[in-house]
Enzyme design. Sequence first.
Site, PDB file in Angstrom:
ATOM      1  N   MET A 178      -9.377   7.871  -0.157  1.00 25.62           N
ATOM      2  CA  MET A 178     -10.232   8.253   0.977  1.00 25.62           C
ATOM      3  C   MET A 178     -10.843   9.625   0.714  1.00 25.62           C
ATOM      4  O   MET A 178     -10.166  10.518   0.211  1.00 25.62           O
ATOM      5  CB  MET A 178      -9.408   8.286   2.263  1.00 25.62           C
ATOM      6  CG  MET A 178      -8.668   6.983   2.533  1.00 25.62           C
ATOM      7  SD  MET A 178      -7.816   6.991   4.113  1.00 25.62           S
ATOM      8  CE  MET A 178      -6.846   5.469   3.987  1.00 25.62           C
TER       9      MET A 178
ATOM     10  N   HIS B 250      -8.404   0.829  -3.830  1.00 27.62           N
ATOM     11  CA  HIS B 250      -9.298   0.547  -2.697  1.00 27.62           C
ATOM     12  C   HIS B 250     -10.019   1.842  -2.328  1.00 27.62           C
ATOM     13  O   HIS B 250      -9.407   2.753  -1.784  1.00 27.62           O
ATOM     14  CB  HIS B 250      -8.442   0.008  -1.535  1.00 27.62           C
ATOM     15  CG  HIS B 250      -9.177  -0.206  -0.265  1.00 27.62           C
ATOM     16  ND1 HIS B 250      -8.531  -0.366   0.947  1.00 27.62           N
ATOM     17  CD2 HIS B 250     -10.518  -0.312   0.007  1.00 27.62           C
ATOM     18  CE1 HIS B 250      -9.431  -0.549   1.895  1.00 27.62           C
ATOM     19  NE2 HIS B 250     -10.639  -0.506   1.361  1.00 27.62           N
TER      20      HIS B 250
ATOM     21  N   ASP C  79      -4.867   3.526  -1.723  1.00 29.16           N
ATOM     22  CA  ASP C  79      -5.949   3.788  -0.774  1.00 29.16           C
ATOM     23  C   ASP C  79      -6.558   5.157  -1.041  1.00 29.16           C
ATOM     24  O   ASP C  79      -5.921   6.177  -0.801  1.00 29.16           O
ATOM     25  CB  ASP C  79      -5.411   3.710   0.659  1.00 29.16           C
ATOM     26  CG  ASP C  79      -5.098   2.279   1.050  1.00 29.16           C
ATOM     27  OD1 ASP C  79      -6.012   1.444   1.000  1.00 29.16           O
ATOM     28  OD2 ASP C  79      -3.930   1.999   1.389  1.00 29.16           O
TER      29      ASP C  79
ATOM     30  N   MET D 177     -12.300   3.998  -0.233  1.00 28.41           N
ATOM     31  CA  MET D 177     -12.944   4.218   1.056  1.00 28.41           C
ATOM     32  C   MET D 177     -13.691   5.542   0.948  1.00 28.41           C
ATOM     33  O   MET D 177     -13.283   6.571   1.484  1.00 28.41           O
ATOM     34  CB  MET D 177     -11.890   4.227   2.169  1.00 28.41           C
ATOM     35  CG  MET D 177     -11.367   2.822   2.481  1.00 28.41           C
ATOM     36  SD  MET D 177      -9.732   2.832   3.213  1.00 28.41           S
ATOM     37  CE  MET D 177      -8.738   2.961   1.722  1.00 28.41           C
TER      38      MET D 177
ATOM     39  N   MET E 213     -11.160  -6.128   5.821  1.00 28.92           N
ATOM     40  CA  MET E 213     -10.348  -5.149   6.547  1.00 28.92           C
ATOM     41  C   MET E 213     -10.021  -5.693   7.935  1.00 28.92           C
ATOM     42  O   MET E 213     -10.906  -6.136   8.668  1.00 28.92           O
ATOM     43  CB  MET E 213     -11.100  -3.818   6.705  1.00 28.92           C
ATOM     44  CG  MET E 213     -11.279  -3.005   5.436  1.00 28.92           C
ATOM     45  SD  MET E 213      -9.747  -2.518   4.616  1.00 28.92           S
ATOM     46  CE  MET E 213      -8.879  -1.651   5.921  1.00 28.92           C
TER      47      MET E 213
ATOM     48  N   HIS F 168      -1.152  -1.212  -4.261  1.00 27.05           N
ATOM     49  CA  HIS F 168      -2.448  -0.951  -3.630  1.00 27.05           C
ATOM     50  C   HIS F 168      -2.560   0.548  -3.339  1.00 27.05           C
ATOM     51  O   HIS F 168      -1.711   1.117  -2.656  1.00 27.05           O
ATOM     52  CB  HIS F 168      -2.522  -1.764  -2.333  1.00 27.05           C
ATOM     53  CG  HIS F 168      -3.794  -1.657  -1.562  1.00 27.05           C
ATOM     54  ND1 HIS F 168      -4.874  -2.488  -1.780  1.00 27.05           N
ATOM     55  CD2 HIS F 168      -4.162  -0.849  -0.545  1.00 27.05           C
ATOM     56  CE1 HIS F 168      -5.848  -2.197  -0.932  1.00 27.05           C
ATOM     57  NE2 HIS F 168      -5.441  -1.193  -0.171  1.00 27.05           N
TER      58      HIS F 168
ATOM     59  N   ASP G  23      -6.195  -6.571   4.614  1.00 29.60           N
ATOM     60  CA  ASP G  23      -5.650  -5.210   4.571  1.00 29.60           C
ATOM     61  C   ASP G  23      -5.752  -4.589   5.949  1.00 29.60           C
ATOM     62  O   ASP G  23      -6.855  -4.382   6.463  1.00 29.60           O
ATOM     63  CB  ASP G  23      -6.445  -4.396   3.546  1.00 29.60           C
ATOM     64  CG  ASP G  23      -5.920  -2.983   3.364  1.00 29.60           C
ATOM     65  OD1 ASP G  23      -4.859  -2.650   3.914  1.00 29.60           O
ATOM     66  OD2 ASP G  23      -6.591  -2.215   2.646  1.00 29.60           O
TER      67      ASP G  23
ATOM     68  N   SER H  33       0.865  -1.186   0.000  1.00 30.16           N
ATOM     69  CA  SER H  33       0.000   0.000   0.000  1.00 30.16           C
ATOM     70  C   SER H  33       0.890   1.220   0.000  1.00 30.16           C
ATOM     71  O   SER H  33       1.670   1.426   0.944  1.00 30.16           O
ATOM     72  CB  SER H  33      -0.895   0.011   1.238  1.00 30.16           C
ATOM     73  OG  SER H  33      -1.353   1.332   1.476  1.00 30.16           O
TER      74      SER H  33
HETATM   75  C1  DX5 Z   1      -6.208   1.473   5.741  1.00 31.69           C
HETATM   76  C2  DX5 Z   1      -5.793   1.134   4.342  1.00 31.69           C
HETATM   77  C3  DX5 Z   1      -4.634   0.210   4.288  1.00 31.69           C
HETATM   78  C4  DX5 Z   1      -3.403   0.741   4.962  1.00 31.69           C
HETATM   79  C5  DX5 Z   1      -2.659  -0.413   5.529  1.00 31.69           C
HETATM   80  O1  DX5 Z   1      -7.377   2.189   5.715  1.00 31.69           O
HETATM   81  O2  DX5 Z   1      -6.859   0.533   3.632  1.00 31.69           O
HETATM   82  O3  DX5 Z   1      -4.350  -0.223   2.960  1.00 31.69           O
HETATM   83  O4  DX5 Z   1      -2.559   1.460   4.092  1.00 31.69           O
HETATM   84  O5  DX5 Z   1      -1.627   0.034   6.329  1.00 31.69           O
HETATM   85  P1  DX5 Z   1      -0.802  -0.939   7.283  1.00 31.69           P
HETATM   86  O6  DX5 Z   1      -0.329  -2.097   6.456  1.00 31.69           O
HETATM   87  O7  DX5 Z   1       0.289  -0.103   7.816  1.00 31.69           O
HETATM   88  O8  DX5 Z   1      -1.782  -1.387   8.343  1.00 31.69           O
HETATM   89 ZN    ZN Z   2      -6.349  -0.430   1.621  1.00 31.27          ZN
END
Ligand code: DX5
Ligand code: ZN
Length: 229
Positions: free
Chosen positions: A52, A82, A50, A84, A153, A48, A188, A23
């Site tokens: 948001m 991904h 993320d 969110m 998650m 990956h 994740d 990620s």
């Molecule tokens: C959290 C994200 C993850 C995050 C994981 O909301 O969806 O992908 O980057 O981070 P680590 O591996 O540090 O928990």
């Molecule tokens: Zn993620």
Amino acid sequence: MTTQVKTMSLITAPPTLPLIAPSILSSDFSNLGDECKAVLNGGADLLHLDVMDGYFVPNLTMGPALCNSLRATLPDVYLDVHLMVNKPLMYVQPFADAGASLFTTHVEAEDDPLEVADAVRAAGMDAGIAINPPTDVQEILPLIESFDLILVMSVNPGFSGQAFIPEVLTKVETISKQLRPDQRLQMDGGVSLKTCQACKDAGCDVLVAASAIFGADDYPAAIAGLRGH
Ligand code: DX5
Ligand code: ZN
């Protein structure tokens, strides 16, 4: 219902498992291209991203423009996006245009997951669905046959570097029993050298890690450690 022609991809026809997905949330954003090349040259299978929106989760991160830049500099990489966000439907076409490979929506988002899946496939991407730790597995079970990847998650989404929530492993075991060979099960959140074996034992075959990879001094060693071989 849109007519879909199913094509094989890294997710639906992986050459090897598990797949390791760094990620980029924990990468050095001032040096993003080199960070991505370093993990891919170090053995990572995909990237990956993320996304948001500040509403679905209390954080803001990246959008289609960043995805587009990565696609331009890494034409062959599999880009796992991904989402969110509360309204994923409005971002399907922008991410398809930006070269995303996989578009994962949350079962807790406002838009109908099956409508999102149809739009994602029509736009030429693989479709994923994610479930947050507090959400009952029954919410996702009727939907999973329509998706290429199921994301469980293992932290409450929003930030990297949080502690793994082991209670989600029972959810993974339940989902794993219902998957076809062409479907992947992704974990994740808090995935590390300490927690990765439990994830794999429960049935996960795609491991996302931000801090466990980008926080390590040696990216290839961190990736190999998570993969386990
Ligand atoms: C959290 C994200 C993850 C995050 C994981 O909301 O969806 O992908 O980057 O981070 P680590 O591996 O540090 O928990
Ligand atoms: Zn993620």
